[in-house]
Design an enzyme around this catalytic site. Structure first.
Site, PDB file in Angstrom:
ATOM      1  N   LYS A 124       0.874  -1.185   0.000  1.00  0.00           N
ATOM      2  CA  LYS A 124       0.000   0.000   0.000  1.00  0.00           C
ATOM      3  C   LYS A 124       0.904   1.226   0.000  1.00  0.00           C
ATOM      4  CE  LYS A 124      -4.394   1.141   0.142  1.00  0.00           C
ATOM      5  NZ  LYS A 124      -5.562   0.462  -0.424  1.00  0.00           N
ATOM      6  N   ASP A 164      -7.061   4.342  -4.608  1.00  0.00           N
ATOM      7  CA  ASP A 164      -7.723   4.196  -3.300  1.00  0.00           C
ATOM      8  C   ASP A 164      -8.342   5.571  -3.025  1.00  0.00           C
ATOM      9  OD1 ASP A 164      -7.948   2.284  -0.839  1.00  0.00           O
ATOM     10  OD2 ASP A 164      -7.360   4.170   0.073  1.00  0.00           O
ATOM     11  N   PHE A 236     -19.410   8.809  -1.039  1.00  0.00           N
ATOM     12  CA  PHE A 236     -19.844   8.636  -2.423  1.00  0.00           C
ATOM     13  C   PHE A 236     -18.623   8.755  -3.331  1.00  0.00           C
ATOM     14  CE2 PHE A 236     -21.871   8.919  -6.497  1.00  0.00           C
ATOM     15  CZ  PHE A 236     -22.808   7.911  -6.355  1.00  0.00           C
ATOM     16  N   GLY A 237     -17.744   7.772  -3.202  1.00  0.00           N
ATOM     17  CA  GLY A 237     -16.503   7.774  -3.964  1.00  0.00           C
ATOM     18  C   GLY A 237     -16.442   6.615  -4.929  1.00  0.00           C
ATOM     19  N   ASN A 238     -15.182   6.204  -5.240  1.00  0.00           N
ATOM     20  CA  ASN A 238     -14.939   5.141  -6.219  1.00  0.00           C
ATOM     21  C   ASN A 238     -15.789   3.908  -5.953  1.00  0.00           C
ATOM     22  OD1 ASN A 238     -12.785   6.590  -7.430  1.00  0.00           O
ATOM     23  ND2 ASN A 238     -11.346   5.842  -5.890  1.00  0.00           N
ATOM     24  N   VAL A 239     -15.837   3.487  -4.686  1.00  0.00           N
ATOM     25  CA  VAL A 239     -16.495   2.209  -4.424  1.00  0.00           C
ATOM     26  C   VAL A 239     -18.003   2.359  -4.198  1.00  0.00           C
ATOM     27  CG1 VAL A 239     -14.374   1.210  -3.472  1.00  0.00           C
ATOM     28  CG2 VAL A 239     -16.067   2.140  -1.931  1.00  0.00           C
ATOM     29  N   TRP A 241     -20.284   4.336  -5.553  1.00  0.00           N
ATOM     30  CA  TRP A 241     -21.207   4.437  -6.693  1.00  0.00           C
ATOM     31  C   TRP A 241     -21.392   3.094  -7.395  1.00  0.00           C
ATOM     32  CZ3 TRP A 241     -20.139   3.559 -11.874  1.00  0.00           C
ATOM     33  CH2 TRP A 241     -18.818   3.620 -12.287  1.00  0.00           C
TER      34      TRP A 241
HETATM   35  P1  NDP Z   1     -12.896   7.898  -2.627  1.00  0.00           P
HETATM   36  O1  NDP Z   1     -11.922   8.949  -2.261  1.00  0.00           O
HETATM   37  O2  NDP Z   1     -13.288   7.750  -4.035  1.00  0.00           O
HETATM   38  O3  NDP Z   1     -14.214   8.050  -1.751  1.00  0.00           O
HETATM   39  C1  NDP Z   1     -14.176   8.120  -0.364  1.00  0.00           C
HETATM   40  C2  NDP Z   1     -15.510   8.654   0.104  1.00  0.00           C
HETATM   41  O4  NDP Z   1     -15.511   8.659   1.517  1.00  0.00           O
HETATM   42  C3  NDP Z   1     -15.772  10.081  -0.344  1.00  0.00           C
HETATM   43  O5  NDP Z   1     -17.155  10.253  -0.486  1.00  0.00           O
HETATM   44  C4  NDP Z   1     -15.229  10.895   0.814  1.00  0.00           C
HETATM   45  O6  NDP Z   1     -15.888  12.118   0.944  1.00  0.00           O
HETATM   46  C5  NDP Z   1     -15.550  10.001   1.994  1.00  0.00           C
HETATM   47  N1  NDP Z   1     -14.505  10.107   3.038  1.00  0.00           N
HETATM   48  C6  NDP Z   1     -13.167   9.975   2.890  1.00  0.00           C
HETATM   49  N2  NDP Z   1     -12.544  10.153   4.050  1.00  0.00           N
HETATM   50  C7  NDP Z   1     -13.508  10.406   4.952  1.00  0.00           C
HETATM   51  C8  NDP Z   1     -13.497  10.672   6.326  1.00  0.00           C
HETATM   52  N3  NDP Z   1     -12.359  10.715   7.015  1.00  0.00           N
HETATM   53  N4  NDP Z   1     -14.695  10.879   6.931  1.00  0.00           N
HETATM   54  C9  NDP Z   1     -15.854  10.815   6.246  1.00  0.00           C
HETATM   55  N5  NDP Z   1     -15.929  10.577   4.912  1.00  0.00           N
HETATM   56  C10 NDP Z   1     -14.762  10.368   4.291  1.00  0.00           C
HETATM   57  O7  NDP Z   1     -12.276   6.513  -2.064  1.00  0.00           O
HETATM   58  P2  NDP Z   1     -12.647   5.024  -2.459  1.00  0.00           P
HETATM   59  O8  NDP Z   1     -14.087   4.911  -2.791  1.00  0.00           O
HETATM   60  O9  NDP Z   1     -11.631   4.536  -3.419  1.00  0.00           O
HETATM   61  O10 NDP Z   1     -12.337   4.262  -1.092  1.00  0.00           O
HETATM   62  C11 NDP Z   1     -13.310   4.146  -0.051  1.00  0.00           C
HETATM   63  C12 NDP Z   1     -12.934   2.981   0.841  1.00  0.00           C
HETATM   64  O11 NDP Z   1     -12.918   1.779   0.059  1.00  0.00           O
HETATM   65  C13 NDP Z   1     -11.556   3.080   1.494  1.00  0.00           C
HETATM   66  O12 NDP Z   1     -11.598   2.456   2.763  1.00  0.00           O
HETATM   67  C14 NDP Z   1     -10.683   2.260   0.556  1.00  0.00           C
HETATM   68  O13 NDP Z   1      -9.519   1.771   1.192  1.00  0.00           O
HETATM   69  C15 NDP Z   1     -11.653   1.135   0.209  1.00  0.00           C
HETATM   70  N6  NDP Z   1     -11.333   0.406  -1.011  1.00  0.00           N
HETATM   71  C16 NDP Z   1     -11.232   1.044  -2.216  1.00  0.00           C
HETATM   72  C17 NDP Z   1     -10.964   0.309  -3.355  1.00  0.00           C
HETATM   73  C18 NDP Z   1     -10.963   0.922  -4.706  1.00  0.00           C
HETATM   74  O14 NDP Z   1     -11.031   0.163  -5.684  1.00  0.00           O
HETATM   75  N7  NDP Z   1     -10.956   2.247  -4.837  1.00  0.00           N
HETATM   76  C19 NDP Z   1     -10.703  -1.137  -3.287  1.00  0.00           C
HETATM   77  C20 NDP Z   1     -10.897  -1.704  -1.998  1.00  0.00           C
HETATM   78  C21 NDP Z   1     -11.174  -0.950  -0.915  1.00  0.00           C
HETATM   79  P3  NDP Z   1     -15.199  13.427   0.316  1.00  0.00           P
HETATM   80  O15 NDP Z   1     -14.814  13.094  -1.082  1.00  0.00           O
HETATM   81  O16 NDP Z   1     -16.254  14.451   0.430  1.00  0.00           O
HETATM   82  O17 NDP Z   1     -14.007  13.647   1.197  1.00  0.00           O
END
Ligand code: NDP
Length: 445
Positions: A124, A164, A236-239, A241
């Site tokens: 990582k 991530d 509402f990030g990568n995972v 949606w």
């Molecule tokens: P993104 O950055 O795309 O999305 C993260 C989301 O969570 C955003 O909506 C963000 O809000 C919110 N967020 C982030 N940090 C905080 C916080 N401290 N408190 C509250 N809300 C928060 O990330 P991913 O979707 O890629 O990742 C989300 C999770 O999934 C993580 O734990 C990651 O390790 C895990 N994961 C991701 C993978 C991938 O393929 N991307 C694979 C496997 C696991 P805002 O944007 O408004 O900050």
């Protein structure tokens, strides 16, 4: 192995690394019995060799913002274990990033990657850089500077980073561009690449899709399905949606999303045009949650709150670690939740996991539930190596098979006498056995 002794030693060596110590404790507690039943593990001191990363690369990342100011961030890559394949795991760009968080994520990644059945070790990396509020050119300059150091340590057979938190398609593009320029070749070193230049179809939505396939399997053990179920999602990030899209497609209704400032409750369900609207906001680097509540009728915004207070059948933490605690878990149980699956890594605190387990609620840990992301990255590496491209259906079908297989491994090692499956234990044991036996085969190195 004596868990308390091991943890005391580790706490002394790495004081204050809360997330890392939490992740290690969860794994060693679940594998203790299997470990002690197999003396060959102790003779090779597998556990002490497994809990420390092979190496940590730490570097500074200087870059220039749009006003000409010179900024400096910290960059890291934790290469944890490569017993079963090249190091593999995402890069996280977020101001909260530190070594404890990256070590916890890298450690989890070892077992997750083993569960996928694909040949990938665990790693990582990331930076305390915050892409939020930065222009495209600032993000580009940062990514280029980050790669100016990282490229020396990665390669298609060595270490293959991905996305991530804070690292999506845009960042992977900038990172890959610099890597390609420095290496002078076009090897498939990063995954999550654009579909025009080596990326796999389905990769952007794979983690969310995989999580829903896993939840489907969990429900099937109770002769239940997703049809008609209500779901709360955080973030509402990568995972998030991808999970919302697939859950809706399979007949469920997603009623919440959230951000760091609060959550949105939409009783009509978040689907179709609403998902597209949020993806547009996301693509242009804008806030999503509050604007959503203004745009659509009948939607409530709950400032400063988390979505776990809403009555739902299924809860899917999709944002970050420890985002659902013991009190949230009690509220969910009181409201009749039947399934909780961590799509974020270590989304639930140990207290929350205990509440679910004591109440015999179906609970899926991140390393199993979200393994579809890295599994599809593995499929991207395979396609790159074969110089071939599979169509969406083919990738999706393989992803589905992998998730069903992971579910089967969790049940095999986690089913209790009363019929309840401890998915945490099952996932940890299945992943551990594969890695530990590989380490035994290779001697002390
Ligand atoms: P993104 O950055 O795309 O999305 C993260 C989301 O969570 C955003 O909506 C963000 O809000 C919110 N967020 C982030 N940090 C905080 C916080 N401290 N408190 C509250 N809300 C928060 O990330 P991913 O979707 O890629 O990742 C989300 C999770 O999934 C993580 O734990 C990651 O390790 C895990 N994961 C991701 C993978 C991938 O393929 N991307 C694979 C496997 C696991 P805002 O944007 O408004 O900050």
């Amino acid at each position: 192995m004596n868990v308390d002794k091991l943890m005391n030693n580790l706490e002394k060596k790495h004081p204050g690394e809360v997330e890392y110590l939490q992740a290690v404790r969860e794994v060693v507690e679940s594998i203790e019995e299997v470990y002690n039943d197999n003396p060959q593990f102790e003779s090779a001191n597998i556990i002490e060799r497994l809990v420390e990363p092979d190496r940590i690369i730490a570097f500074k990342v200087p870059w220039i913002d749009d006003e000409g100011n010179v900024k400096v961030n910290l960059g890291y890559r934790v290469q944890f274990n490569n017993a079963i394949g090249p190091y593999k795991g995402g890069l996280r760009f977020h101001p909260s990033v530190n070594l404890s968080i990256l070590k916890f994520l890298g450690f989890e990644q070892i077992f997750k990657n083993a569960l996928t059945t694909l040949p990938m070790g665990g790693g990582k990396g990331g930076s305390d850089f915050d892409p939020k509020g930065k222009s495209n050119t600032e993000v580009m300059r940062f990514c280029q500077s980050f790669m100016l150091e990282l490229w020396k340590h990665i390669g298609p057979e060595t270490d293959v980073p991905a996305g991530d938190i804070g690292v999506g398609g845009r960042e992977i593009g900038f990172l890959y561009g610099m890597y390609k320029k420095l290496r002078g070749d076009h090897t498939g070193v990063l995954t999550g690449k654009g579909s025009n230049w080596g990326g796999s179809l389905i990769r952007p939505e794979a983690t969310g899709f995989g999580a829903i396939y896993f939840a489907q399997e969990m429900l099937a053990t109770k002769k239940e399905s997703l049809a008609g179920k209500t779901i709360s999602i955080s973030g509402f990030g990568n995972v998030a949606w991808g999970a919302a899209l697939k859950a809706t497609e399979l007949g469920a209704k997603v009623v919440t999303i959230s951000g760091p400032d609060g959550y949105v409750y939409d009783p009509e369900g978040i689907s179709g045009r609403k998902i597209e609207y949020m993806l547009e906001l996301r693509a242009s680097n804008q806030d999503i949650v509050k604007p959503y509540s203004y745009e659509f009728e009948g939607v409530e915004f709950h400032e400063g709150k988390r979505p776990w207070e809403v009555k739902v059948d299924i809860a899917l933490p999709c944002a970050t670690q420890n985002e659902l605690d013991g009190e949230d878990a009690k509220t969910l149980v009181k409201n009749g939740v039947m399934l909780v699956a961590e799509v974020s890594n270590m989304g639930c605190t140990p207290e929350a996991v205990e509440v679910f387990s004591n109440n015999r609620i179906l609970f899926g840990p991140g390393k199993a539930v979200n393994a579809g992301g890295v599994a599809t990255s593995g499929l991207e590496m395979t396609q790159n190596a074969m110089k071939l491209r599979w169509n969406s259906q083919e990738v999706d079908q393989r992803l589905h098979e992998i998730m069903c297989n992971i579910h089967g491994q969790c049940v095999k090692y986690g089913k209790k006498e009363d019929g309840y499956t401890d998915y945490v234990k099952g996932a940890n044991i299945a992943g551990f056995l594969k890695v530990a036996n590989s380490m035994l085969d290779m001697g002390v190195i």
